[in-house]
Design a protein around this motif. Structure first.
Motif, PDB file in Angstrom:
ATOM      1  N   LYS A  36      49.583  33.706  37.904  1.00  0.00           N
ATOM      2  CA  LYS A  36      48.852  34.878  38.382  1.00  0.00           C
ATOM      3  C   LYS A  36      49.404  36.158  37.748  1.00  0.00           C
ATOM      4  CE  LYS A  36      47.601  37.422  42.485  1.00  0.00           C
ATOM      5  NZ  LYS A  36      48.163  37.896  43.709  1.00  0.00           N
ATOM      6  N   GLU A  37      50.730  36.275  37.671  1.00  0.00           N
ATOM      7  CA  GLU A  37      51.346  37.460  37.063  1.00  0.00           C
ATOM      8  C   GLU A  37      50.982  37.570  35.582  1.00  0.00           C
ATOM      9  OE1 GLU A  37      52.788  39.987  38.377  1.00  0.00           O
ATOM     10  OE2 GLU A  37      53.132  39.231  40.396  1.00  0.00           O
ATOM     11  N   ILE A  38      50.987  36.442  34.891  1.00  0.00           N
ATOM     12  CA  ILE A  38      50.622  36.442  33.466  1.00  0.00           C
ATOM     13  C   ILE A  38      49.149  36.809  33.307  1.00  0.00           C
ATOM     14  CG2 ILE A  38      50.382  35.014  31.397  1.00  0.00           C
ATOM     15  CD1 ILE A  38      52.907  33.481  32.387  1.00  0.00           C
ATOM     16  N   GLU A  39      48.291  36.283  34.179  1.00  0.00           N
ATOM     17  CA  GLU A  39      46.865  36.632  34.137  1.00  0.00           C
ATOM     18  C   GLU A  39      46.667  38.130  34.352  1.00  0.00           C
ATOM     19  OE1 GLU A  39      44.569  32.643  35.769  1.00  0.00           O
ATOM     20  OE2 GLU A  39      45.307  34.104  37.234  1.00  0.00           O
ATOM     21  N   THR A  40      47.372  38.675  35.321  1.00  0.00           N
ATOM     22  CA  THR A  40      47.275  40.110  35.607  1.00  0.00           C
ATOM     23  C   THR A  40      47.745  40.923  34.412  1.00  0.00           C
ATOM     24  OG1 THR A  40      47.618  39.728  37.971  1.00  0.00           O
ATOM     25  CG2 THR A  40      48.044  41.957  37.157  1.00  0.00           C
ATOM     26  N   PHE A  41      48.850  40.502  33.819  1.00  0.00           N
ATOM     27  CA  PHE A  41      49.425  41.229  32.689  1.00  0.00           C
ATOM     28  C   PHE A  41      48.510  41.194  31.466  1.00  0.00           C
ATOM     29  CE2 PHE A  41      52.036  41.349  28.845  1.00  0.00           C
ATOM     30  CZ  PHE A  41      52.634  42.590  28.993  1.00  0.00           C
ATOM     31  N   THR A  42      47.953  40.013  31.179  1.00  0.00           N
ATOM     32  CA  THR A  42      47.126  39.855  29.977  1.00  0.00           C
ATOM     33  C   THR A  42      45.660  40.209  30.209  1.00  0.00           C
ATOM     34  OG1 THR A  42      46.680  37.522  30.459  1.00  0.00           O
ATOM     35  CG2 THR A  42      48.591  38.016  29.052  1.00  0.00           C
ATOM     36  N   ASN A  43      45.316  40.351  31.494  1.00  0.00           N
ATOM     37  CA  ASN A  43      43.926  40.602  31.865  1.00  0.00           C
ATOM     38  C   ASN A  43      43.016  39.470  31.369  1.00  0.00           C
ATOM     39  OD1 ASN A  43      42.064  42.105  33.294  1.00  0.00           O
ATOM     40  ND2 ASN A  43      41.425  43.279  31.500  1.00  0.00           N
ATOM     41  N   LYS A  44      43.562  38.251  31.406  1.00  0.00           N
ATOM     42  CA  LYS A  44      42.824  37.059  31.005  1.00  0.00           C
ATOM     43  C   LYS A  44      43.021  35.972  32.053  1.00  0.00           C
ATOM     44  CE  LYS A  44      43.200  37.825  26.058  1.00  0.00           C
ATOM     45  NZ  LYS A  44      43.688  37.307  24.791  1.00  0.00           N
ATOM     46  N   LYS A  45      42.000  35.184  32.246  1.00  0.00           N
ATOM     47  CA  LYS A  45      42.073  34.078  33.198  1.00  0.00           C
ATOM     48  C   LYS A  45      42.666  32.858  32.505  1.00  0.00           C
ATOM     49  CE  LYS A  45      40.855  32.058  37.115  1.00  0.00           C
ATOM     50  NZ  LYS A  45      41.918  31.990  38.067  1.00  0.00           N
ATOM     51  N   ALA A  46      43.684  32.273  33.111  1.00  0.00           N
ATOM     52  CA  ALA A  46      44.309  31.072  32.551  1.00  0.00           C
ATOM     53  C   ALA A  46      43.413  29.858  32.786  1.00  0.00           C
ATOM     54  CB  ALA A  46      45.669  30.845  33.195  1.00  0.00           C
ATOM     55  N   ILE A  47      43.469  28.937  31.856  1.00  0.00           N
ATOM     56  CA  ILE A  47      42.753  27.674  32.003  1.00  0.00           C
ATOM     57  C   ILE A  47      43.817  26.601  32.236  1.00  0.00           C
ATOM     58  CG2 ILE A  47      41.248  25.994  30.879  1.00  0.00           C
ATOM     59  CD1 ILE A  47      40.209  28.360  29.143  1.00  0.00           C
TER      60      ILE A  47
END
Length: 91
Positions: A36-47
């Motif tokens: 979730k933190e990485i998604e927020t940081f990159t503004n991309k949804k993880a798969i």
């Protein structure tokens, strides 16, 4: 940087010779929260596919607590986002 500072302090102090010392973040992060933190940081949804495997593993960091206090290292809720910003922001 923090790991280096902690290890340097342990070696400099010399009071933990022949001891096993756990050097780790004092906060336990669930993989889901890290994603979730990485998604927020990159503004991309993880798969990814979430699997129900394993359990929380407790790491006893009691021995390093005085060192963390001395070095003013705080593993708070902003620590992980701060690391992402520090190491992965465009420079």
């Amino acid at each position: 940087d923090d790991m280096y500072s902690i290890i340097d302090e342990i070696i400099t102090m010399g009071s933990y010779k022949n001891s096993v010392i756990n050097i780790a973040n004092t906060e336990n992060y669930k993989v889901k929260n890290i994603i979730k933190e990485i998604e927020t940081f990159t503004n991309k949804k993880a798969i990814y596919t979430e699997l129900d495997k394993g359990h929380t593993y407790f790491i006893d960091t009691g021995l390093i607590m005085p060192i963390l206090k001395k070095l003013h290292i705080h593993f708070s809720s902003i620590y992980l986002p701060g690391l992402l910003k520090k190491y992965y922001s465009n420079k």
